[in-house]
Design an enzyme around this catalytic site. Structure first.
Site, short mmCIF file in Angstrom:
data_model
loop_
_atom_site.label_atom_id
_atom_site.label_comp_id
_atom_site.label_asym_id
_atom_site.label_seq_id
_atom_site.Cartn_x
_atom_site.Cartn_y
_atom_site.Cartn_z
N GLN A 21 0.81 -1.22 0.00
CA GLN A 21 0.00 0.00 0.00
C GLN A 21 0.84 1.28 0.00
O GLN A 21 0.31 2.36 -0.20
CB GLN A 21 -0.93 0.01 1.21
N CYS A 32 -9.84 -8.72 0.64
CA CYS A 32 -9.41 -10.11 0.73
C CYS A 32 -10.22 -10.89 1.76
O CYS A 32 -10.28 -12.11 1.71
CB CYS A 32 -7.93 -10.18 1.10
#
Length: 371
Positions: free
Chosen positions: A180, A317
């Site tokens: 990220q 996820c």
């Protein structure tokens, strides 16, 4: 024609940059050579793969090697293999922060089957680890410490450089999930391994990479033809590699412009969602991630009612698991607070109008719940 929703889920994935698409097309359509073949077409493809490798590696510390993988999850699994050599020296402990992505948490847990002790270290209410407490946990039995640079759910930035120093004081390795933050947040030079993913930086899905400091040995993860220096066998896709490379190059070229744009979007979002509470640190965070909550909001209903905005209630996820966010739970939030939290992710292709319209739609849906 159905109008596409406003996309504010850039932590889950990002749109493919037009420049990346253009870079990939020739390798999908015309230059079909196997990069591991010795003939001219193969050598041409291999040369392009190495250019891409250099482009991706240019945003990472020096003095390391870059291995392409199918995803960041695969790269993390590959990196964990480094602990096997350390176990022979009596190091059988793995430490991960409790807010790590499932790719790290679950991989660490699997190493219990290999005789390792796995300890999850708590984080504070702001999402940041206490270096003093972590320092007490790391000892001479520690093989690996894993901590992500930017949290995928709440956007907080961990003091990774200091964490790596603590690990090294006891001879342990430091594995960092930089997915990220790659291309957006400075990556400390003292980490030992870094996992990255192309589709989080406007690149293609299906390719990631592991950067490994020189001198660290990894056992082969996939047996076969010996590609990727014998660590990860299998034919590489020149198209995916070139897409990844172009996406990385764009991050470098556009860094200041993208950062200023994200700052503008984040400032607008904080104004538009002023009645919400930010989860995690207010300042020590990547501004493109805004995880917020509002008491009494039924987020499950909110996501059903709001069809005009693509946003998240947690990690993509884990969204199908039905489990509450382990990251928000690690902050000490109550179940009701977790269920009233949403994640908004801003990216390169969002506009101020996107933020204004999305906030209007979401806030109106929240008020409708209160009637």
């Amino acid at each position: 024609m159905t109008k596409e929703p406003i996309y504010l889920d850039n932590q889950a994935t990002t749109p493919l940059a037009p420049e990346v698409f253009d870079a990939m097309v020739p390798w999908l359509r015309d230059n079909f050579g196997n990069p591991h073949s010795a003939h001219l077409l193969g050598r041409k493809a291999a040369a392009a793969v190495e250019v891409a490798r250099d482009q991706v590696a240019s945003l990472l510390p020096e003095n390391g090697k870059l291995f392409f993988a199918g995803s960041a999850t695969e790269a993390i699994n590959l990196g964990f293999g480094a602990v096997h050599a350390l176990k022979a020296a009596g190091r059988n402990k793995i430490i991960v922060l409790d807010s790590e992505h499932a790719a790290v948490r679950d991989t660490a847990q699997s190493y219990k089957e290999h005789g390792f002790m796995v300890e999850r270290h708590p984080i504070g209410p702001d999402g940041i680890v206490s270096l003093e407490q972590l320092g007490r946990m790391i000892d001479d039995k520690t093989a690996l410490v894993a901590a992500m640079l930017v949290n995928n759910e709440i956007g907080v930035i961990q003091p990774v450089e200091a964490i790596a120093n603590l690990a090294h004081e006891h001879g342990a390795l430091m594995l960092c999930d930089v997915v990220q933050g790659y291309g957006r947040v400075a990556i400390p030079d003292n980490i030992d391994m870094a996992a990255i993913s192309a589709h989080k930086i406007y690149g293609p899905k299906g390719i990631g990479a592991l950067w490994v400091r020189e001198g660290i040995d990894l056992p082969p993860m996939i047996q076969g033809g010996g590609q990727e220096k014998g660590i990860r066998s299998g034919t590489l896709s020149p198209a995916l590699c070139n897409g990844f490379g172009r996406a990385a190059a764009l991050c470098a070229e556009r860094h200041d412009v993208d950062a200023a744009h994200i700052q503008t979007l984040a400032d607008k979002a904080r104004t538009c969602f002023a009645d919400w509470t930010i989860n995690g640190a207010m300042d020590q965070r990547y501004l493109g991630n805004l995880n917020i909550r509002r008491d009494g909001v039924d987020v499950a209903r909110l996501m059903s009612d709001v069809r005009g905005v693509a946003f998240s209630a947690g990690s993509a996820c884990a969204s199908g698991s039905g489990r509450p966010s382990h990251v928000l739970a690690a902050l000490g939030l109550e179940p009701a607070q977790i269920k009233s939290s949403i994640r908004l992710g801003f990216g390169r292709y969002n506009s101020l109008e996107d933020i204004e319209m999305a906030s209007k739609i979401i806030n109106e849906a929240v008020e409708a719940q209160r009637i």
